[in-house]
Design an enzyme around this catalytic site. Structure first.
Site, mmCIF file in Angstrom:
data_model
loop_
_atom_site.group_PDB
_atom_site.id
_atom_site.type_symbol
_atom_site.label_atom_id
_atom_site.label_comp_id
_atom_site.label_asym_id
_atom_site.label_seq_id
_atom_site.Cartn_x
_atom_site.Cartn_y
_atom_site.Cartn_z
ATOM 1 N N HIS A 72 96.451 -99.236 -2.238
ATOM 2 C CA HIS A 72 95.458 -99.833 -3.140
ATOM 3 C C HIS A 72 94.185 -100.156 -2.365
ATOM 4 O O HIS A 72 94.239 -100.775 -1.308
ATOM 5 C CB HIS A 72 96.009 -101.113 -3.774
ATOM 6 C CG HIS A 72 96.931 -100.857 -4.928
ATOM 7 N ND1 HIS A 72 97.090 -101.722 -5.977
ATOM 8 C CD2 HIS A 72 97.723 -99.793 -5.201
ATOM 9 C CE1 HIS A 72 97.950 -101.206 -6.854
ATOM 10 N NE2 HIS A 72 98.360 -100.047 -6.392
ATOM 11 N N TYR A 200 94.460 -110.933 -10.831
ATOM 12 C CA TYR A 200 94.765 -112.364 -10.732
ATOM 13 C C TYR A 200 93.809 -113.068 -11.696
ATOM 14 O O TYR A 200 92.591 -113.019 -11.491
ATOM 15 C CB TYR A 200 94.492 -112.900 -9.325
ATOM 16 C CG TYR A 200 95.385 -112.365 -8.224
ATOM 17 C CD1 TYR A 200 95.149 -111.124 -7.625
ATOM 18 C CD2 TYR A 200 96.447 -113.132 -7.741
ATOM 19 C CE1 TYR A 200 95.960 -110.657 -6.591
ATOM 20 C CE2 TYR A 200 97.257 -112.670 -6.697
ATOM 21 C CZ TYR A 200 97.010 -111.432 -6.140
ATOM 22 O OH TYR A 200 97.805 -110.976 -5.112
ATOM 23 N N PRO A 292 102.843 -117.918 -3.640
ATOM 24 C CA PRO A 292 102.793 -116.448 -3.692
ATOM 25 C C PRO A 292 101.405 -115.859 -3.975
ATOM 26 O O PRO A 292 101.227 -114.645 -3.839
ATOM 27 C CB PRO A 292 103.766 -116.097 -4.824
ATOM 28 C CG PRO A 292 103.856 -117.328 -5.657
ATOM 29 C CD PRO A 292 103.651 -118.481 -4.739
ATOM 30 N N LYS A 296 101.346 -113.423 0.782
ATOM 31 C CA LYS A 296 101.341 -113.469 2.251
ATOM 32 C C LYS A 296 102.710 -113.714 2.887
ATOM 33 O O LYS A 296 102.852 -113.569 4.106
ATOM 34 C CB LYS A 296 100.374 -114.568 2.724
ATOM 35 C CG LYS A 296 98.911 -114.231 2.481
ATOM 36 C CD LYS A 296 98.504 -113.016 3.285
ATOM 37 C CE LYS A 296 97.158 -112.491 2.915
ATOM 38 N NZ LYS A 296 97.020 -111.043 3.139
ATOM 39 N N TYR A 384 92.802 -110.790 2.425
ATOM 40 C CA TYR A 384 93.789 -110.101 1.586
ATOM 41 C C TYR A 384 94.443 -108.943 2.343
ATOM 42 O O TYR A 384 95.659 -108.762 2.277
ATOM 43 C CB TYR A 384 93.115 -109.602 0.300
ATOM 44 C CG TYR A 384 94.081 -109.216 -0.788
ATOM 45 C CD1 TYR A 384 94.749 -110.191 -1.533
ATOM 46 C CD2 TYR A 384 94.325 -107.886 -1.089
ATOM 47 C CE1 TYR A 384 95.629 -109.844 -2.545
ATOM 48 C CE2 TYR A 384 95.211 -107.528 -2.106
ATOM 49 C CZ TYR A 384 95.859 -108.511 -2.826
ATOM 50 O OH TYR A 384 96.740 -108.165 -3.825
HETATM 51 C C1 PHB Z 1 104.287 -109.137 -7.000
HETATM 52 O O1 PHB Z 1 104.027 -107.951 -7.256
HETATM 53 O O2 PHB Z 1 105.406 -109.616 -7.204
HETATM 54 C C2 PHB Z 1 103.204 -109.984 -6.441
HETATM 55 C C3 PHB Z 1 101.992 -109.408 -6.117
HETATM 56 C C4 PHB Z 1 100.979 -110.192 -5.620
HETATM 57 C C5 PHB Z 1 101.170 -111.537 -5.425
HETATM 58 C C6 PHB Z 1 102.383 -112.112 -5.726
HETATM 59 C C7 PHB Z 1 103.414 -111.335 -6.237
HETATM 60 O O3 PHB Z 1 100.165 -112.293 -4.946
#
Ligand code: PHB
Ligand code: APR
Length: 389
Positions: A72, A200, A292, A296, A384
Protein backbone atom coordinates in the site's frame (compact mmCIF):
# COMPACT_ATOMS: atom_id res chain seq x y z
CA UNK A 1 17.63 -29.72 28.78
CA UNK A 2 20.17 -27.02 27.98
CA UNK A 3 20.04 -24.21 25.46
CA UNK A 4 21.60 -20.79 24.93
CA UNK A 5 18.39 -18.72 24.89
CA UNK A 6 15.12 -19.95 26.41
CA UNK A 7 12.23 -18.09 24.80
CA UNK A 8 8.91 -17.87 26.62
CA UNK A 9 5.93 -17.40 24.28
CA UNK A 10 5.42 -18.52 20.69
CA UNK A 11 3.50 -15.50 19.47
CA UNK A 12 5.02 -13.50 16.63
CA UNK A 13 7.73 -12.00 18.88
CA UNK A 14 8.94 -15.34 20.27
CA UNK A 15 8.86 -17.20 16.97
CA UNK A 16 10.58 -14.41 15.04
CA UNK A 17 13.30 -14.18 17.68
CA UNK A 18 13.71 -17.95 17.60
CA UNK A 19 14.20 -17.96 13.84
CA UNK A 20 16.59 -15.01 13.82
CA UNK A 21 18.81 -16.45 16.57
CA UNK A 22 18.81 -19.89 15.04
CA UNK A 23 19.85 -18.39 11.68
CA UNK A 24 22.87 -16.94 13.54
CA UNK A 25 23.79 -20.33 14.96
CA UNK A 26 22.47 -19.62 18.46
CA UNK A 27 20.57 -22.46 20.15
CA UNK A 28 17.06 -21.66 21.29
CA UNK A 29 14.11 -23.44 22.86
CA UNK A 30 10.63 -21.93 22.87
CA UNK A 31 7.92 -22.73 25.44
CA UNK A 32 4.32 -21.75 24.80
CA UNK A 33 1.40 -22.18 27.16
CA UNK A 34 -1.30 -22.51 24.50
CA UNK A 35 -1.72 -24.91 21.60
CA UNK A 36 -0.65 -23.87 18.10
CA UNK A 37 -4.33 -23.78 17.04
CA UNK A 38 -5.19 -21.41 19.88
CA UNK A 39 -2.33 -19.07 18.98
CA UNK A 40 -3.57 -19.00 15.37
CA UNK A 41 -7.12 -18.26 16.47
CA UNK A 42 -6.23 -14.75 17.58
CA UNK A 43 -7.15 -12.10 15.02
CA UNK A 44 -4.85 -9.11 15.12
CA UNK A 45 -4.07 -6.05 12.98
CA UNK A 46 -2.69 -6.35 9.48
CA UNK A 47 -0.32 -3.56 8.45
CA UNK A 48 3.37 -4.48 8.31
CA UNK A 49 6.25 -2.03 8.28
CA UNK A 50 9.42 -2.84 6.37
CA UNK A 51 10.95 -3.33 9.85
CA UNK A 52 9.14 -6.66 9.86
CA UNK A 53 8.96 -7.55 6.17
CA UNK A 54 12.75 -7.03 5.80
CA UNK A 55 13.31 -9.60 8.56
CA UNK A 56 10.91 -12.08 6.94
CA UNK A 57 12.69 -11.66 3.58
CA UNK A 58 16.08 -12.09 5.25
CA UNK A 59 14.86 -15.34 6.83
CA UNK A 60 13.27 -16.49 3.54
CA UNK A 61 9.97 -16.89 5.37
CA UNK A 62 8.29 -14.81 2.71
CA UNK A 63 6.73 -17.05 0.09
CA UNK A 64 3.13 -16.37 1.06
CA UNK A 65 3.92 -12.79 2.05
CA UNK A 66 5.30 -12.15 -1.45
CA UNK A 67 2.32 -13.82 -3.11
CA UNK A 68 -0.51 -12.51 -0.95
CA UNK A 69 0.75 -9.34 0.80
CA UNK A 70 -0.59 -6.13 -0.71
CA UNK A 71 1.81 -3.19 -0.99
CA UNK A 72 0.00 0.00 0.00
CA UNK A 73 1.30 3.41 -1.01
CA UNK A 74 -0.99 5.37 1.26
CA UNK A 75 -3.97 5.47 3.59
CA UNK A 76 -6.77 7.90 4.43
CA UNK A 77 -7.98 9.93 7.36
CA UNK A 78 -11.66 10.92 7.18
CA UNK A 79 -13.35 13.74 9.05
CA UNK A 80 -16.96 12.90 8.36
CA UNK A 81 -17.03 14.81 5.09
CA UNK A 82 -13.93 14.04 3.07
CA UNK A 83 -10.99 11.69 2.74
CA UNK A 84 -7.56 13.12 3.48
CA UNK A 85 -5.11 10.87 1.66
CA UNK A 86 -1.68 10.42 3.20
CA UNK A 87 0.53 9.53 0.24
CA UNK A 88 3.03 7.54 2.23
CA UNK A 89 5.07 6.43 -0.79
CA UNK A 90 5.46 9.95 -2.21
CA UNK A 91 6.23 11.45 1.20
CA UNK A 92 8.69 8.82 2.44
CA UNK A 93 9.74 6.73 -0.57
CA UNK A 94 8.52 3.63 1.29
CA UNK A 95 5.31 1.68 1.70
CA UNK A 96 3.57 -0.75 4.03
CA UNK A 97 2.34 -4.29 3.40
CA UNK A 98 -1.20 -5.32 4.22
CA UNK A 99 -0.97 -8.95 5.41
CA UNK A 100 -2.68 -10.39 8.48
CA UNK A 101 -0.59 -10.83 11.61
CA UNK A 102 -2.24 -14.21 12.08
CA UNK A 103 -0.76 -15.17 8.71
CA UNK A 104 2.69 -13.98 9.81
CA UNK A 105 2.39 -16.23 12.87
CA UNK A 106 1.25 -19.15 10.70
CA UNK A 107 4.24 -18.68 8.35
CA UNK A 108 6.65 -18.53 11.31
CA UNK A 109 5.07 -21.69 12.78
CA UNK A 110 5.27 -23.61 9.50
CA UNK A 111 8.90 -22.59 9.08
CA UNK A 112 9.63 -23.65 12.69
CA UNK A 113 8.43 -27.13 11.88
CA UNK A 114 10.37 -27.29 8.60
CA UNK A 115 13.59 -25.95 10.12
CA UNK A 116 13.50 -27.81 13.40
CA UNK A 117 13.03 -24.78 15.65
CA UNK A 118 12.09 -26.43 18.92
CA UNK A 119 8.76 -25.24 20.34
CA UNK A 120 6.96 -26.87 23.30
CA UNK A 121 3.26 -26.09 22.97
CA UNK A 122 0.87 -26.71 25.85
CA UNK A 123 3.50 -25.89 28.50
CA UNK A 124 1.81 -25.34 31.88
CA UNK A 125 3.13 -23.58 35.01
CA UNK A 126 5.98 -21.87 33.15
CA UNK A 127 8.27 -20.25 35.74
CA UNK A 128 11.52 -18.27 35.54
CA UNK A 129 14.37 -18.85 37.98
CA UNK A 130 17.68 -17.19 38.90
CA UNK A 131 17.30 -14.37 36.38
CA UNK A 132 19.93 -12.30 38.21
CA UNK A 133 22.54 -15.02 37.63
CA UNK A 134 24.44 -16.13 34.52
CA UNK A 135 22.65 -19.47 34.67
CA UNK A 136 18.91 -18.77 34.66
CA UNK A 137 16.44 -21.56 34.01
CA UNK A 138 12.82 -22.10 33.08
CA UNK A 139 10.59 -24.83 34.45
CA UNK A 140 7.26 -26.06 33.10
CA UNK A 141 5.06 -29.12 33.00
CA UNK A 142 3.78 -30.77 29.87
CA UNK A 143 1.48 -33.77 29.85
CA UNK A 144 2.07 -34.13 33.57
CA UNK A 145 5.87 -34.31 33.19
CA UNK A 146 8.11 -31.62 34.72
CA UNK A 147 10.76 -30.06 32.50
CA UNK A 148 13.67 -27.74 33.16
CA UNK A 149 15.53 -25.67 30.55
CA UNK A 150 18.91 -24.30 31.59
CA UNK A 151 20.00 -21.31 29.54
CA UNK A 152 22.41 -18.39 29.40
CA UNK A 153 19.54 -15.96 28.80
CA UNK A 154 15.74 -15.93 28.95
CA UNK A 155 13.71 -13.93 26.44
CA UNK A 156 10.23 -13.05 27.76
CA UNK A 157 8.03 -12.90 24.65
CA UNK A 158 4.92 -14.00 26.53
CA UNK A 159 2.61 -11.07 25.88
CA UNK A 160 0.91 -8.71 28.28
CA UNK A 161 -0.33 -11.41 30.70
CA UNK A 162 2.73 -13.68 30.72
CA UNK A 163 5.02 -14.46 33.69
CA UNK A 164 8.22 -12.79 32.41
CA UNK A 165 7.42 -9.18 33.26
CA UNK A 166 6.14 -10.34 36.67
CA UNK A 167 9.56 -11.94 37.27
CA UNK A 168 11.24 -8.51 37.19
CA UNK A 169 11.90 -7.42 40.79
CA UNK A 170 9.58 -4.66 42.04
CA UNK A 171 12.65 -2.61 42.98
CA UNK A 172 13.53 -2.03 39.30
CA UNK A 173 10.04 -2.04 37.73
CA UNK A 174 8.74 1.20 36.20
CA UNK A 175 5.35 0.66 34.53
CA UNK A 176 3.59 3.47 32.61
CA UNK A 177 -0.03 3.09 31.60
CA UNK A 178 -2.95 4.87 29.99
CA UNK A 179 -6.30 3.14 29.60
CA UNK A 180 -8.78 4.59 27.10
CA UNK A 181 -12.48 4.86 27.95
CA UNK A 182 -13.67 2.86 24.91
CA UNK A 183 -12.97 -0.28 22.92
CA UNK A 184 -12.95 -1.40 19.28
CA UNK A 185 -15.63 -3.70 17.97
CA UNK A 186 -14.15 -5.55 14.99
CA UNK A 187 -15.81 -7.55 12.24
CA UNK A 188 -14.11 -9.83 9.72
CA UNK A 189 -16.16 -10.75 6.64
CA UNK A 190 -15.55 -12.40 3.29
CA UNK A 191 -16.55 -9.40 1.21
CA UNK A 192 -14.44 -7.09 -0.97
CA UNK A 193 -13.10 -3.99 0.86
CA UNK A 194 -14.97 -0.69 0.36
CA UNK A 195 -11.77 1.09 -0.61
CA UNK A 196 -8.40 -0.03 -1.98
CA UNK A 197 -6.62 1.67 0.95
CA UNK A 198 -7.38 1.90 4.68
CA UNK A 199 -9.71 4.62 5.97
CA UNK A 200 -9.43 5.87 9.58
CA UNK A 201 -12.57 7.97 10.21
CA UNK A 202 -13.38 10.47 12.94
CA UNK A 203 -17.17 10.85 12.88
CA UNK A 204 -19.28 12.67 15.47
CA UNK A 205 -20.64 9.20 16.46
CA UNK A 206 -17.09 7.97 17.06
CA UNK A 207 -14.16 6.34 15.29
CA UNK A 208 -14.41 3.79 12.46
CA UNK A 209 -11.75 1.95 10.46
CA UNK A 210 -12.07 0.24 7.10
CA UNK A 211 -9.26 -2.29 6.62
CA UNK A 212 -8.76 -5.52 4.73
CA UNK A 213 -6.96 -8.84 4.59
CA UNK A 214 -7.24 -9.41 0.84
CA UNK A 215 -9.32 -8.41 -2.18
CA UNK A 216 -12.10 -10.62 -0.89
CA UNK A 217 -11.79 -10.32 2.90
CA UNK A 218 -12.50 -7.11 4.82
CA UNK A 219 -11.82 -6.05 8.37
CA UNK A 220 -13.80 -3.16 9.88
CA UNK A 221 -13.89 -1.62 13.35
CA UNK A 222 -15.97 0.90 15.23
CA UNK A 223 -15.30 2.56 18.56
CA UNK A 224 -17.80 1.41 21.23
CA UNK A 225 -18.25 2.10 24.97
CA UNK A 226 -16.37 -0.39 27.14
CA UNK A 227 -19.52 -1.92 28.59
CA UNK A 228 -21.00 -2.70 25.18
CA UNK A 229 -21.77 -6.37 24.43
CA UNK A 230 -21.26 -8.12 21.10
CA UNK A 231 -24.91 -9.26 21.30
CA UNK A 232 -25.86 -5.56 21.11
CA UNK A 233 -24.35 -5.45 17.63
CA UNK A 234 -26.06 -7.82 15.20
CA UNK A 235 -24.38 -7.66 11.78
CA UNK A 236 -26.96 -5.29 10.24
CA UNK A 237 -26.62 -2.72 13.01
CA UNK A 238 -22.84 -2.82 12.68
CA UNK A 239 -22.91 -2.40 8.88
CA UNK A 240 -25.37 0.51 9.25
CA UNK A 241 -23.10 2.25 11.75
CA UNK A 242 -20.00 1.68 9.63
CA UNK A 243 -21.78 3.26 6.66
CA UNK A 244 -22.59 6.35 8.74
CA UNK A 245 -19.16 6.77 10.28
CA UNK A 246 -17.06 6.07 7.18
CA UNK A 247 -19.01 8.68 5.20
CA UNK A 248 -21.15 8.53 2.08
CA UNK A 249 -18.39 7.83 -0.46
CA UNK A 250 -17.07 4.79 1.37
CA UNK A 251 -20.60 3.72 2.34
CA UNK A 252 -21.58 3.56 -1.33
CA UNK A 253 -18.92 0.86 -1.81
CA UNK A 254 -19.46 -1.23 1.31
CA UNK A 255 -20.40 -4.82 0.56
CA UNK A 256 -22.17 -6.39 3.52
CA UNK A 257 -21.78 -10.01 4.52
CA UNK A 258 -22.01 -12.30 7.54
CA UNK A 259 -19.35 -11.87 10.23
CA UNK A 260 -16.80 -14.69 10.36
CA UNK A 261 -15.36 -13.09 13.50
CA UNK A 262 -16.63 -10.35 15.76
CA UNK A 263 -14.97 -9.20 18.96
CA UNK A 264 -14.48 -6.22 21.26
CA UNK A 265 -10.98 -5.22 22.37
CA UNK A 266 -10.08 -2.58 24.97
CA UNK A 267 -7.50 0.10 24.13
CA UNK A 268 -4.43 0.61 26.25
CA UNK A 269 -1.04 2.31 26.13
CA UNK A 270 1.52 0.61 28.36
CA UNK A 271 5.30 0.64 28.67
CA UNK A 272 7.41 -1.29 31.15
CA UNK A 273 10.94 -0.14 31.92
CA UNK A 274 13.51 -1.61 31.93
CA UNK A 275 13.32 -4.21 29.16
CA UNK A 276 16.25 -6.16 30.59
CA UNK A 277 17.21 -7.15 34.10
CA UNK A 278 20.09 -9.54 34.68
CA UNK A 279 19.71 -12.41 32.23
CA UNK A 280 16.06 -11.70 31.39
CA UNK A 281 14.99 -9.69 28.35
CA UNK A 282 11.46 -8.58 27.50
CA UNK A 283 10.31 -8.18 23.89
CA UNK A 284 6.94 -7.41 22.29
CA UNK A 285 3.67 -7.17 24.22
CA UNK A 286 5.30 -8.41 27.44
CA UNK A 287 6.98 -4.99 27.65
CA UNK A 288 4.55 -2.67 25.91
CA UNK A 289 1.05 -2.31 24.51
CA UNK A 290 -0.15 0.28 22.02
CA UNK A 291 -3.74 1.06 21.08
CA UNK A 292 -4.36 -0.45 17.63
CA UNK A 293 -4.75 2.92 15.89
CA UNK A 294 -1.77 2.88 13.51
CA UNK A 295 -1.17 -0.89 13.82
CA UNK A 296 2.14 -0.63 15.64
CA UNK A 297 1.90 -3.64 17.99
CA UNK A 298 3.51 -6.30 15.85
CA UNK A 299 5.90 -3.86 14.20
CA UNK A 300 7.25 -2.80 17.58
CA UNK A 301 7.69 -6.43 18.55
CA UNK A 302 9.74 -6.83 15.34
CA UNK A 303 12.07 -3.94 16.19
CA UNK A 304 12.59 -5.25 19.74
CA UNK A 305 13.47 -8.64 18.35
CA UNK A 306 15.86 -7.14 15.78
CA UNK A 307 17.71 -5.21 18.51
CA UNK A 308 17.74 -8.24 20.80
CA UNK A 309 19.14 -10.48 18.06
CA UNK A 310 21.97 -8.02 17.42
CA UNK A 311 22.76 -7.82 21.13
CA UNK A 312 22.76 -11.60 21.61
CA UNK A 313 24.84 -12.21 18.49
CA UNK A 314 27.42 -9.67 19.74
CA UNK A 315 27.48 -11.42 23.10
CA UNK A 316 27.84 -14.98 21.83
CA UNK A 317 30.32 -14.11 19.02
CA UNK A 318 32.46 -11.42 20.66
CA UNK A 319 31.63 -11.68 24.32
CA UNK A 320 30.34 -8.10 23.98
CA UNK A 321 28.50 -7.23 27.18
CA UNK A 322 27.84 -3.64 26.13
CA UNK A 323 25.32 -4.71 23.50
CA UNK A 324 23.42 -6.65 26.16
CA UNK A 325 23.55 -3.70 28.54
CA UNK A 326 22.34 -1.32 25.83
CA UNK A 327 19.32 -3.35 24.67
CA UNK A 328 16.74 -1.83 26.99
CA UNK A 329 17.55 1.81 26.22
CA UNK A 330 17.81 1.15 22.51
CA UNK A 331 14.49 -0.68 22.31
CA UNK A 332 12.68 1.80 24.58
CA UNK A 333 13.84 4.71 22.48
CA UNK A 334 11.83 3.39 19.54
CA UNK A 335 9.02 2.05 21.73
CA UNK A 336 8.25 5.49 23.18
CA UNK A 337 8.11 7.06 19.73
CA UNK A 338 5.64 4.43 18.51
CA UNK A 339 3.67 4.88 21.72
CA UNK A 340 3.53 8.60 21.00
CA UNK A 341 2.28 8.06 17.45
CA UNK A 342 -0.36 5.49 18.47
CA UNK A 343 -1.61 7.69 21.33
CA UNK A 344 -1.69 10.78 19.13
CA UNK A 345 -3.61 9.08 16.31
CA UNK A 346 -6.00 7.58 18.90
CA UNK A 347 -6.56 11.00 20.48
CA UNK A 348 -7.09 12.67 17.12
CA UNK A 349 -9.55 10.11 15.75
CA UNK A 350 -11.81 9.04 18.67
CA UNK A 351 -14.74 10.55 20.46
CA UNK A 352 -13.95 10.79 24.18
CA UNK A 353 -16.66 10.73 26.87
CA UNK A 354 -17.07 14.27 28.16
CA UNK A 355 -15.58 15.72 25.00
CA UNK A 356 -16.66 19.40 24.73
CA UNK A 357 -17.60 21.20 21.51
CA UNK A 358 -14.23 22.92 21.80
CA UNK A 359 -12.40 19.57 21.96
CA UNK A 360 -14.28 18.43 18.86
CA UNK A 361 -13.35 21.61 16.98
CA UNK A 362 -9.71 21.04 17.93
CA UNK A 363 -9.84 17.58 16.33
CA UNK A 364 -11.45 18.97 13.20
CA UNK A 365 -8.97 21.85 13.02
CA UNK A 366 -6.13 19.34 13.40
CA UNK A 367 -7.54 17.23 10.55
CA UNK A 368 -8.03 20.35 8.41
CA UNK A 369 -4.43 21.35 9.09
CA UNK A 370 -3.22 17.88 8.11
CA UNK A 371 -5.30 18.09 4.90
CA UNK A 372 -3.54 21.34 3.92
CA UNK A 373 0.03 20.77 5.14
CA UNK A 374 2.64 18.60 3.46
CA UNK A 375 4.78 18.93 6.61
CA UNK A 376 1.98 17.52 8.80
CA UNK A 377 1.30 14.71 6.31
CA UNK A 378 5.01 13.87 6.17
CA UNK A 379 5.19 13.58 9.97
CA UNK A 380 2.28 11.14 9.93
CA UNK A 381 3.60 9.20 6.94
CA UNK A 382 7.09 8.65 8.36
CA UNK A 383 5.63 7.28 11.57
CA UNK A 384 3.11 5.12 9.73
CA UNK A 385 5.75 3.40 7.57
CA UNK A 386 7.92 2.98 10.65
CA UNK A 387 10.78 5.00 12.10
CA UNK A 388 14.28 3.77 11.23
CA UNK A 389 15.80 1.05 13.39
C1 PHB B 1 -6.56 -4.38 10.83
O1 PHB B 1 -6.57 -4.58 9.60
O2 PHB B 1 -6.99 -5.22 11.62
C2 PHB B 1 -6.01 -3.10 11.33
C3 PHB B 1 -5.43 -2.22 10.44
C4 PHB B 1 -4.93 -1.02 10.89
C5 PHB B 1 -5.00 -0.70 12.22
C6 PHB B 1 -5.55 -1.58 13.12
C7 PHB B 1 -6.06 -2.79 12.67
O3 PHB B 1 -4.52 0.48 12.65
N1 APR C 1 3.81 -19.50 29.43
C1 APR C 1 4.14 -19.63 28.12
N2 APR C 1 3.64 -18.86 27.16
C2 APR C 1 2.81 -17.88 27.52
C3 APR C 1 2.44 -17.66 28.87
C4 APR C 1 2.97 -18.54 29.86
N3 APR C 1 2.64 -18.43 31.15
N4 APR C 1 1.60 -16.62 28.93
C5 APR C 1 1.43 -16.21 27.68
N5 APR C 1 2.14 -16.97 26.81
C6 APR C 1 2.17 -16.90 25.35
C7 APR C 1 0.79 -16.60 24.78
O1 APR C 1 -0.02 -17.76 24.75
C8 APR C 1 1.13 -16.08 23.41
O2 APR C 1 1.15 -17.09 22.42
O3 APR C 1 2.97 -15.86 24.88
C9 APR C 1 2.52 -15.50 23.58
C10 APR C 1 2.53 -14.00 23.44
O4 APR C 1 2.09 -13.66 22.14
P1 APR C 1 1.40 -12.26 21.83
O5 APR C 1 0.42 -11.94 22.90
O6 APR C 1 0.93 -12.31 20.44
O7 APR C 1 2.58 -11.22 22.02
P2 APR C 1 3.80 -10.90 21.04
O8 APR C 1 4.37 -12.11 20.42
O9 APR C 1 4.67 -9.99 21.81
O10 APR C 1 3.05 -10.11 19.92
C11 APR C 1 3.46 -8.88 19.47
O11 APR C 1 1.93 -9.01 17.63
O12 APR C 1 0.02 -10.15 17.12
C12 APR C 1 0.56 -8.97 17.53
O13 APR C 1 -1.04 -7.72 18.64
C13 APR C 1 0.04 -8.56 18.85
O14 APR C 1 0.96 -6.49 19.39
C14 APR C 1 1.17 -7.87 19.48
C15 APR C 1 2.38 -8.23 18.68
Amino acid sequence: MRTQVAIIGAGPAGLLLGHLLRAEGIEVTVVERATAEYVLGRIRAGVLETTLTDLLHQLCIDQRLNAEGQLHDGFNLADGERLIRIDVAALTGRNVTVYGQTEVTRDLMDAAEERGLQVFYGAADVALHDIESDAPYVTFTKDGVEHRIDARFIAGCDGFHGPSRQAMPASVARPFEKVYPFGWLGILADVPPCNHELIYANHANGFALASMRSHVRSRYYIQVPLDEKIEDWPDDRLWDELAVRLGPDAAAHITRGPAIEKSIAPLRSFVFEPMRHGSLFLAGDSAHIVPPTGAKGLNLAASDVAYLTNALVAFFRKNDNDAIAGYSDKALNRVWKSERFSWQLTTLMHRFPGQTPFDRRMQLADLDYIASSVAAQTAIAENYVGLPL
